[in-house]
Design a protein around this motif. Sequence first.
Motif, PDB file in Angstrom:
ATOM      1  N   SER A   1      34.030  39.165  48.388  1.00  0.00           N
ATOM      2  CA  SER A   1      34.730  39.145  47.106  1.00  0.00           C
ATOM      3  C   SER A   1      35.342  40.507  46.804  1.00  0.00           C
ATOM      4  CB  SER A   1      33.733  38.792  46.000  1.00  0.00           C
ATOM      5  OG  SER A   1      34.311  38.890  44.721  1.00  0.00           O
ATOM      6  N   SER A   2      36.392  40.516  46.009  1.00  0.00           N
ATOM      7  CA  SER A   2      36.934  41.802  45.565  1.00  0.00           C
ATOM      8  C   SER A   2      36.066  42.397  44.465  1.00  0.00           C
ATOM      9  CB  SER A   2      38.381  41.635  45.070  1.00  0.00           C
ATOM     10  OG  SER A   2      38.432  40.833  43.919  1.00  0.00           O
ATOM     11  N   ALA A   3      35.152  41.615  43.908  1.00  0.00           N
ATOM     12  CA  ALA A   3      34.220  42.095  42.884  1.00  0.00           C
ATOM     13  C   ALA A   3      32.980  42.655  43.586  1.00  0.00           C
ATOM     14  CB  ALA A   3      33.862  40.964  41.928  1.00  0.00           C
ATOM     15  N   ILE A   4      33.165  43.767  44.279  1.00  0.00           N
ATOM     16  CA  ILE A   4      32.108  44.320  45.134  1.00  0.00           C
ATOM     17  C   ILE A   4      30.858  44.684  44.338  1.00  0.00           C
ATOM     18  CG2 ILE A   4      31.496  46.245  46.667  1.00  0.00           C
ATOM     19  CD1 ILE A   4      34.409  46.143  47.695  1.00  0.00           C
ATOM     20  N   ASP A   5      31.010  45.356  43.199  1.00  0.00           N
ATOM     21  CA  ASP A   5      29.832  45.731  42.402  1.00  0.00           C
ATOM     22  C   ASP A   5      29.086  44.496  41.921  1.00  0.00           C
ATOM     23  OD1 ASP A   5      30.270  48.457  42.741  1.00  0.00           O
ATOM     24  OD2 ASP A   5      31.416  48.643  40.868  1.00  0.00           O
ATOM     25  N   ALA A   6      29.815  43.489  41.441  1.00  0.00           N
ATOM     26  CA  ALA A   6      29.184  42.255  40.984  1.00  0.00           C
ATOM     27  C   ALA A   6      28.456  41.565  42.137  1.00  0.00           C
ATOM     28  CB  ALA A   6      30.226  41.319  40.370  1.00  0.00           C
ATOM     29  N   ALA A   7      29.062  41.588  43.314  1.00  0.00           N
ATOM     30  CA  ALA A   7      28.440  40.967  44.486  1.00  0.00           C
ATOM     31  C   ALA A   7      27.147  41.678  44.856  1.00  0.00           C
ATOM     32  CB  ALA A   7      29.411  40.987  45.662  1.00  0.00           C
ATOM     33  N   ASN A   8      27.188  42.994  44.887  1.00  0.00           N
ATOM     34  CA  ASN A   8      25.990  43.753  45.274  1.00  0.00           C
ATOM     35  C   ASN A   8      24.890  43.684  44.232  1.00  0.00           C
ATOM     36  OD1 ASN A   8      26.431  44.951  47.969  1.00  0.00           O
ATOM     37  ND2 ASN A   8      28.283  45.697  46.987  1.00  0.00           N
TER      38      ASN A   8
END
Length: 173
Positions: free
Chosen positions: A129-136
């Motif tokens: 996902s481009s929402a890297i912080d949300a993914a992590n």
Amino acid sequence: MKYYAKPLTKLISELSKLPGIGGKSAQRLAFHILSLSDEEAGALADAIKDAKSIIDAGADIVYGSHPHCLQPVEVYNGKLIMYSLGNWVFGGSTSPSDCDTAIIQVSVKRDLDGTVSYEGFDLIPCCVSSAIDAANNKEASYNDYCPTPYDKGSPEYERALSKLTGSFTGPDI
């Protein structure tokens, strides 16, 4: 590990040697294998024995998929085997348990006689996902289905790279 019969203990031990497979996953896999019919178990054994025979038969590149988690890349007899690139652009989950994926940039050469050969590859660790912080942070519904390369050298980059190289020692996914 709990106390199991010697053959089961050996099976769990061998399965836990696989990259990305911890003790709990090895136990789950072992019990699943034991639940298979003789025909299904034979088919699995044949698939394991035949996996590298694809390269031996002349393939330059083998791409595997389906486990929904990033797995190692291997060079076998000078040829590339990609076991799984994880969820890449998997529309089935807005919150996949493994947010890591990768781009494998493969270089091939075409000779004057028309033959094509594998030359090498580059690994580009990515987030699904481009929402890297949300993914992590495992936020709900983080996946926007836009794989995005991690910043080189970041902890996320190193984690994904370790999965690709088979050196990952993190928790089972």
